[in-house]
Design a protein around this motif. Sequence first.
Motif, mmCIF file in Angstrom:
data_model
loop_
_atom_site.group_PDB
_atom_site.id
_atom_site.type_symbol
_atom_site.label_atom_id
_atom_site.label_comp_id
_atom_site.label_asym_id
_atom_site.label_seq_id
_atom_site.Cartn_x
_atom_site.Cartn_y
_atom_site.Cartn_z
ATOM 1 N N TYR A 173 37.374 28.157 36.786
ATOM 2 C CA TYR A 173 38.577 27.468 37.276
ATOM 3 C C TYR A 173 38.748 27.647 38.781
ATOM 4 C CZ TYR A 173 39.752 26.721 32.412
ATOM 5 O OH TYR A 173 39.727 26.308 31.099
ATOM 6 N N LYS A 174 38.310 28.794 39.282
ATOM 7 C CA LYS A 174 38.353 29.019 40.735
ATOM 8 C C LYS A 174 37.494 27.968 41.435
ATOM 9 C CE LYS A 174 39.899 30.808 44.128
ATOM 10 N NZ LYS A 174 41.316 30.709 44.327
ATOM 11 N N SER A 175 36.326 27.688 40.837
ATOM 12 C CA SER A 175 35.430 26.690 41.447
ATOM 13 C C SER A 175 36.042 25.288 41.414
ATOM 14 C CB SER A 175 34.063 26.691 40.738
ATOM 15 O OG SER A 175 34.162 26.036 39.483
ATOM 16 N N LYS A 176 37.065 25.091 40.573
ATOM 17 C CA LYS A 176 37.768 23.799 40.498
ATOM 18 C C LYS A 176 39.040 23.810 41.347
ATOM 19 C CE LYS A 176 35.209 21.531 37.585
ATOM 20 N NZ LYS A 176 34.573 20.274 38.009
ATOM 21 N N GLY A 177 39.263 24.919 42.085
ATOM 22 C CA GLY A 177 40.407 24.959 42.999
ATOM 23 C C GLY A 177 41.702 25.489 42.409
ATOM 24 N N ALA A 178 41.650 26.076 41.212
ATOM 25 C CA ALA A 178 42.886 26.591 40.604
ATOM 26 C C ALA A 178 43.324 27.894 41.266
ATOM 27 C CB ALA A 178 42.668 26.833 39.110
ATOM 28 N N LEU A 179 44.634 28.143 41.202
ATOM 29 C CA LEU A 179 45.203 29.407 41.677
ATOM 30 C C LEU A 179 45.218 30.382 40.496
ATOM 31 C CD1 LEU A 179 46.957 30.279 44.348
ATOM 32 C CD2 LEU A 179 48.843 30.180 42.711
ATOM 33 N N LEU A 180 44.648 31.566 40.693
ATOM 34 C CA LEU A 180 44.564 32.550 39.603
ATOM 35 C C LEU A 180 45.691 33.570 39.714
ATOM 36 C CD1 LEU A 180 40.718 33.377 39.757
ATOM 37 C CD2 LEU A 180 41.834 31.558 38.451
ATOM 38 N N MET A 181 46.429 33.753 38.623
ATOM 39 C CA MET A 181 47.530 34.734 38.602
ATOM 40 C C MET A 181 47.313 35.728 37.473
ATOM 41 S SD MET A 181 50.949 32.447 38.737
ATOM 42 C CE MET A 181 51.129 31.135 39.939
ATOM 43 N N GLY A 182 47.830 36.947 37.674
ATOM 44 C CA GLY A 182 47.738 37.920 36.592
ATOM 45 C C GLY A 182 48.476 39.196 36.943
ATOM 46 N N PRO A 183 48.397 40.178 36.059
ATOM 47 C CA PRO A 183 49.159 41.417 36.262
ATOM 48 C C PRO A 183 48.480 42.368 37.255
ATOM 49 C CG PRO A 183 47.906 41.555 34.233
ATOM 50 C CD PRO A 183 47.665 40.172 34.785
ATOM 51 N N ARG A 184 49.243 43.334 37.725
ATOM 52 C CA ARG A 184 48.751 44.349 38.659
ATOM 53 C C ARG A 184 47.539 45.081 38.094
ATOM 54 N NH1 ARG A 184 49.273 44.987 43.815
ATOM 55 N NH2 ARG A 184 51.426 44.284 43.605
ATOM 56 N N THR A 185 47.531 45.317 36.790
ATOM 57 C CA THR A 185 46.433 46.068 36.172
ATOM 58 C C THR A 185 45.087 45.339 36.285
ATOM 59 O OG1 THR A 185 47.220 45.120 34.109
ATOM 60 C CG2 THR A 185 47.748 47.432 34.513
ATOM 61 N N TYR A 186 45.128 44.016 36.430
ATOM 62 C CA TYR A 186 43.883 43.271 36.665
ATOM 63 C C TYR A 186 43.308 43.705 38.005
ATOM 64 C CZ TYR A 186 40.805 39.105 37.110
ATOM 65 O OH TYR A 186 39.742 38.241 37.253
ATOM 66 N N GLU A 187 44.166 43.709 39.023
ATOM 67 C CA GLU A 187 43.715 44.097 40.361
ATOM 68 C C GLU A 187 43.168 45.531 40.347
ATOM 69 O OE1 GLU A 187 46.502 45.153 43.271
ATOM 70 O OE2 GLU A 187 45.573 43.988 44.864
ATOM 71 N N GLN A 188 43.813 46.399 39.569
ATOM 72 C CA GLN A 188 43.424 47.807 39.541
ATOM 73 C C GLN A 188 42.104 48.044 38.801
ATOM 74 O OE1 GLN A 188 47.044 49.094 37.733
ATOM 75 N NE2 GLN A 188 48.019 49.664 39.670
ATOM 76 N N ASN A 189 41.855 47.250 37.759
ATOM 77 C CA ASN A 189 40.734 47.564 36.865
ATOM 78 C C ASN A 189 39.587 46.573 36.864
ATOM 79 O OD1 ASN A 189 41.987 49.943 35.787
ATOM 80 N ND2 ASN A 189 43.398 48.583 34.739
ATOM 81 N N VAL A 190 39.798 45.408 37.476
ATOM 82 C CA VAL A 190 38.763 44.380 37.440
ATOM 83 C C VAL A 190 38.128 44.297 38.826
ATOM 84 C CG1 VAL A 190 38.331 41.928 37.128
ATOM 85 C CG2 VAL A 190 39.965 43.105 35.629
ATOM 86 N N ILE A 191 36.855 44.651 38.887
ATOM 87 C CA ILE A 191 36.191 44.736 40.198
ATOM 88 C C ILE A 191 35.069 43.706 40.263
ATOM 89 C CG2 ILE A 191 34.874 46.277 41.727
ATOM 90 C CD1 ILE A 191 36.453 48.455 39.738
#
Length: 305
Positions: free
Chosen positions: A106-124
Amino acid sequence: MKSIIAFCLFLWTAQAFEYDLTPVKVSEDVHCFFGAPENITQENGGNMVNTCFVQTKEGFVVIDSGPTFGYAQEAYAQMQKIKNLPVKVVINTHEHDDHWLGNSFYKSKGALLMGPRTYEQNVIPGMSTRMQRSVGEETYTGTKVVKLDKIVDTHYAFTLGDTVFELKKLVEKAHTQGDLVVYLPQKKVIFTGDLVFNDRLSSIRDGSIIGSLKALDLIDSMQAQVIVGGHGYVTDANATVSLRRYLSEMKKQILEALSNDVSIDQITKHVTMPEYKNMKLYDVLHDRNVFEAYRELEMYDEDEE
Ligand SMILES: [Zn+2]
């Protein structure tokens, strides 16, 4: 001749894995793809999760992007059959990878990605994932771990077209430490991520039995007409019933065992809950759930609530 060309084209474009996704309408302008009530396997390609999309005048909003790039690509093709519109926003309900590995598509299609703080903390970005190990490299082809564009801590609302989307973190720790629900107040539809399971057992390994029960109460108090969980097919106002019954019964039995001084080594032999033996994933998840719940309830004081 035409069919031969079509067949050759099919071979040419054939993906390593075909998900055969079929959108199911759950409310006006709201569709979901329902995954199988199973664990992740090579055979299901990670299609054991529910993902949804909401059509607005200006484009689609996707709730959870699914297990792979290929899955998201197929989901997008199905959306375009319904209406030729861009995907503007993708919302991830929590950090477990069956729910967001379609993000890079979806990023490659130009979408804005939203999610919780824990995504930022745990997804690398660049990390290997449980999904990758479970479905194999072919099915995983093209899948990338990407960062979010917008982090939601406790509450965020936006409007696309004329449709209002409210994102909320209901409790501190429930299925994980950062579960977001997405509520559509005009349609009375709520997407709960893994705060709601039905047709199979849930896992509480990263969460809390007390928090999960609280979250279920809060979801019910919103009085939505459609409740879509992260796994399972029930989407009416009773979608929370099955998980609440399972967790309440487990809580009751573990508290009883604690008052009878049953030790942690013995607890899974005491709280077998045989009426759930035929529920999907019982063999894989039940003992672990009991064990985790015991550790939490050992410290729990009902009067502190
Ligand atoms: Zn899940």
